[in-house]
Design an enzyme around this catalytic site. Sequence first.
Site, PDB file in Angstrom:
ATOM      1  N   LYS A  61      70.153  47.663  32.315  1.00 44.96           N
ATOM      2  CA  LYS A  61      70.923  47.526  33.630  1.00 44.96           C
ATOM      3  C   LYS A  61      72.261  47.421  33.252  1.00 44.96           C
ATOM      4  CE  LYS A  61      66.818  45.856  35.961  1.00 44.96           C
ATOM      5  NZ  LYS A  61      66.011  44.553  36.381  1.00 44.96           N
ATOM      6  N   GLN A 121      66.676  38.409  37.063  1.00 46.29           N
ATOM      7  CA  GLN A 121      65.499  39.224  36.355  1.00 46.29           C
ATOM      8  C   GLN A 121      64.276  38.297  36.602  1.00 46.29           C
ATOM      9  OE1 GLN A 121      65.712  42.167  35.023  1.00 46.29           O
ATOM     10  NE2 GLN A 121      63.459  42.052  34.816  1.00 46.29           N
ATOM     11  N   ASP A 172      68.008  44.281  44.137  1.00 48.29           N
ATOM     12  CA  ASP A 172      66.661  44.487  44.163  1.00 48.29           C
ATOM     13  C   ASP A 172      65.921  44.765  45.357  1.00 48.29           C
ATOM     14  OD1 ASP A 172      66.290  44.639  41.186  1.00 48.29           O
ATOM     15  OD2 ASP A 172      66.067  42.633  41.156  1.00 48.29           O
TER      16      ASP A 172
END
Length: 282
Positions: A49, A93, A116
């Site tokens: 990412k 994460q 997300d």
Amino acid sequence: MAATLIDGKALGAKVREEVAAQVAELGHVGIATVLVGDDPASHIYIGLKQKAAQAAGMEARDVELPADTTEAELLETIAALNADDAVDGLLVQLPLPGHLDENRVIEAIAPEKDIDGIHPFNAGCLYLGRPTLVPGTPLGIMRMLDEYEIPLEGRRAVVVGRSAIVGKPMAHLLLQRHATVTICHSRTQDLQRHTLDADVLVAAVGRTHLISAEMVRAGATVIDVGMNRGEGRRVLGDVDPGALERAAYMTPVPGGVGPMTIAMVMQNTVAAARAKRSLRVA
């Protein structure tokens, strides 16, 4: 006749080029990633990412915290990033170390920075048919279906898997495109009876070759989200490759859905940056 492979790698590269152009237009887009602990897979995902964000010209901030970070310390870190005007997109994460409450952490992320797409506010907007920020994997799948001009309106779509990050948002996105959607899961009886109905079949359960070739309708579009480790660390999907002989379109594993997920997270970051600027103008 073998299925046409849906090339997620090439399409992901195209999306990243689009993102880079939008970042250049905006002048500044900032992303922050938060990693708690030393999980090797999580380190790899964060690295990918960060690399994608930097390649797109974003200001990429990588926040790494030790595994024994307390929940209060993590929430304080998130609050600071929420308040930082230079950060347009923020992701933590997952999974987190066991002593941390993932739901509480997710809810602490500012919804407008939740790239997300997993904050309850964003999930609720998707449920109501007013999508804001949507999880990258289902968003990427919709982009693939559009790119290959797969018809959805009035078609039967079957989603195997009901996770909050793939299965459920996938079903809602398909519903909003007027597909007739069935969700299957671990307690579904006679799974094959459902999958054989599918014009579009999305397999997202994380079980190697759960879907055999015989479970795929001739001429169907098959989206394989599975990323399972086989012998020699080979990456295997949820769908048996033999389904290529029955499907009209199918995503390969690897090289299908995977490259699209990170690309769409980058697209979400640009969307978050645009939304923030439009609010300022208003």
